[in-house]
Design a protein around this motif. Structure first.
Motif, mmCIF file in Angstrom:
data_model
loop_
_atom_site.group_PDB
_atom_site.id
_atom_site.type_symbol
_atom_site.label_atom_id
_atom_site.label_comp_id
_atom_site.label_asym_id
_atom_site.label_seq_id
_atom_site.Cartn_x
_atom_site.Cartn_y
_atom_site.Cartn_z
ATOM 1 N N TYR A 199 0.848 -1.187 0.000
ATOM 2 C CA TYR A 199 0.000 0.000 0.000
ATOM 3 C C TYR A 199 0.886 1.241 0.000
ATOM 4 O O TYR A 199 1.811 1.341 0.803
ATOM 5 C CB TYR A 199 -0.881 0.005 1.243
ATOM 6 N N HIS A 200 0.585 2.207 -0.868
ATOM 7 C CA HIS A 200 1.430 3.401 -0.980
ATOM 8 C C HIS A 200 0.667 4.713 -0.907
ATOM 9 O O HIS A 200 1.202 5.703 -0.428
ATOM 10 C CB HIS A 200 2.235 3.357 -2.276
ATOM 11 N N VAL A 201 -0.553 4.739 -1.424
ATOM 12 C CA VAL A 201 -1.343 5.974 -1.447
ATOM 13 C C VAL A 201 -2.727 5.700 -0.858
ATOM 14 O O VAL A 201 -3.144 4.550 -0.710
ATOM 15 C CB VAL A 201 -1.478 6.548 -2.880
ATOM 16 N N VAL A 202 -3.429 6.761 -0.541
ATOM 17 C CA VAL A 202 -4.756 6.660 0.070
ATOM 18 C C VAL A 202 -5.684 5.767 -0.744
ATOM 19 O O VAL A 202 -6.433 4.971 -0.194
ATOM 20 C CB VAL A 202 -5.360 8.064 0.276
ATOM 21 N N ALA A 203 -5.623 5.854 -2.068
ATOM 22 C CA ALA A 203 -6.517 5.057 -2.920
ATOM 23 C C ALA A 203 -6.323 3.558 -2.727
ATOM 24 O O ALA A 203 -7.232 2.782 -3.012
ATOM 25 C CB ALA A 203 -6.310 5.414 -4.383
ATOM 26 N N ASP A 204 -5.168 3.151 -2.199
ATOM 27 C CA ASP A 204 -4.885 1.728 -2.011
ATOM 28 C C ASP A 204 -5.612 1.122 -0.809
ATOM 29 O O ASP A 204 -5.691 -0.094 -0.706
ATOM 30 C CB ASP A 204 -3.380 1.494 -1.789
ATOM 31 N N ILE A 205 -6.092 1.959 0.095
ATOM 32 C CA ILE A 205 -6.643 1.409 1.337
ATOM 33 C C ILE A 205 -8.157 1.543 1.409
ATOM 34 O O ILE A 205 -8.742 2.441 0.818
ATOM 35 C CB ILE A 205 -5.995 2.036 2.587
ATOM 36 N N SER A 206 -8.750 0.629 2.144
ATOM 37 C CA SER A 206 -10.188 0.669 2.385
ATOM 38 C C SER A 206 -10.459 1.503 3.630
ATOM 39 O O SER A 206 -9.746 1.382 4.626
ATOM 40 C CB SER A 206 -10.732 -0.738 2.618
ATOM 41 N N ALA A 207 -11.461 2.317 3.575
ATOM 42 C CA ALA A 207 -11.838 3.131 4.727
ATOM 43 C C ALA A 207 -12.935 2.421 5.502
ATOM 44 O O ALA A 207 -13.806 1.780 4.921
ATOM 45 C CB ALA A 207 -12.328 4.501 4.274
ATOM 46 N N THR A 208 -12.887 2.530 6.811
ATOM 47 C CA THR A 208 -13.930 1.943 7.645
ATOM 48 C C THR A 208 -14.950 2.980 8.090
ATOM 49 O O THR A 208 -15.960 2.635 8.663
ATOM 50 C CB THR A 208 -13.309 1.270 8.887
ATOM 51 N N ASN A 209 -14.674 4.264 7.830
ATOM 52 C CA ASN A 209 -15.582 5.319 8.267
ATOM 53 C C ASN A 209 -16.178 6.007 7.045
ATOM 54 O O ASN A 209 -15.502 6.758 6.363
ATOM 55 C CB ASN A 209 -14.837 6.347 9.129
ATOM 56 N N THR A 210 -17.444 5.745 6.771
ATOM 57 C CA THR A 210 -18.118 6.377 5.635
ATOM 58 C C THR A 210 -19.212 7.334 6.093
ATOM 59 O O THR A 210 -19.981 7.824 5.284
ATOM 60 C CB THR A 210 -18.727 5.301 4.712
ATOM 61 N N VAL A 211 -19.264 7.620 7.404
ATOM 62 C CA VAL A 211 -20.313 8.473 7.961
ATOM 63 C C VAL A 211 -20.029 9.935 7.629
ATOM 64 O O VAL A 211 -18.910 10.408 7.757
ATOM 65 C CB VAL A 211 -20.407 8.287 9.490
ATOM 66 N N GLN A 212 -21.066 10.624 7.192
ATOM 67 C CA GLN A 212 -21.001 12.054 6.907
ATOM 68 C C GLN A 212 -22.256 12.694 7.464
ATOM 69 O O GLN A 212 -23.271 12.030 7.664
ATOM 70 C CB GLN A 212 -20.922 12.311 5.407
ATOM 71 N N ALA A 213 -22.186 13.990 7.716
ATOM 72 C CA ALA A 213 -23.356 14.726 8.199
ATOM 73 C C ALA A 213 -23.647 15.882 7.252
ATOM 74 O O ALA A 213 -22.770 16.348 6.529
ATOM 75 C CB ALA A 213 -23.100 15.256 9.605
ATOM 76 N N LYS A 214 -24.871 16.312 7.281
ATOM 77 C CA LYS A 214 -25.297 17.518 6.567
ATOM 78 C C LYS A 214 -25.384 18.650 7.601
ATOM 79 O O LYS A 214 -25.568 18.409 8.800
ATOM 80 C CB LYS A 214 -26.663 17.300 5.902
#
Length: 146
Positions: free
Chosen positions: A16-31
């Motif tokens: 893994y070298h860049v952000v695009a290579d990793i999976s995120a576990t936090n997809t929560v967003q607010a309005k």
């Protein structure tokens, strides 16, 4: 004895070298008009350290961290009446998909615990120190993904 894990299937060649290579576990967003108490409860419930506040087109407007919620409570803010816009901070520190993980690690060393990932001006997800550690160890989003 502790089992040593190697890279799991699906790990990018060379790691893994860049952000695009990793999976995120936090997809929560607010309005901005989301209820502050609902946001605080969601953060506690899913163990999130924070979340970005995004506009109608998912552009970054602000960020709410655990610290922001605590400061609001200490200032006497009624979270049941407050909105995300009332407790968010608007300082933007985020990363792009092509940001090297070494740069992300330095941001985490500075104290950030969660960083919004921006693509084409829109917040698409957030990454945590946990996500970067998992990637550096060659693991998927859950250890069960071997």
């Amino acid at each position: 004895m502790m089992k040593v894990l190697g890279n799991v299937p699906g790990t990018p060649a060379g790691g893994y070298h860049v952000v695009a290579d990793i999976s995120a576990t936090n997809t929560v967003q607010a309005k901005p008009d989301d209820n502050a108490m609902d946001i605080a409860i969601a953060m506690v419930s899913d163990g999130s350290r924070g979340l970005p506040v995004v506009g109608e087109d998912y552009e970054f407007l602000g960020f709410i961290s655990e610290g922001d919620v605590i400061r609001a409570l200490e200032a006497g803010v009624d979270l049941n009446r407050a909105k995300a816009r009332d407790i968010m901070n608007t300082a933007f520190v985020g990363v792009e998909e092509n940001t090297p993980l070494a740069s992300v690690s330095r941001l985490f060393e500075m104290g950030f615990q969660l960083l919004p990932v921006v693509q084409d001006g829109k917040v698409v997800r957030s990454i945590t120190r946990h996500d970067v550690l998992r990637a550096r160890l060659g693991l998927g989003p859950t250890i069960d993904e071997k």
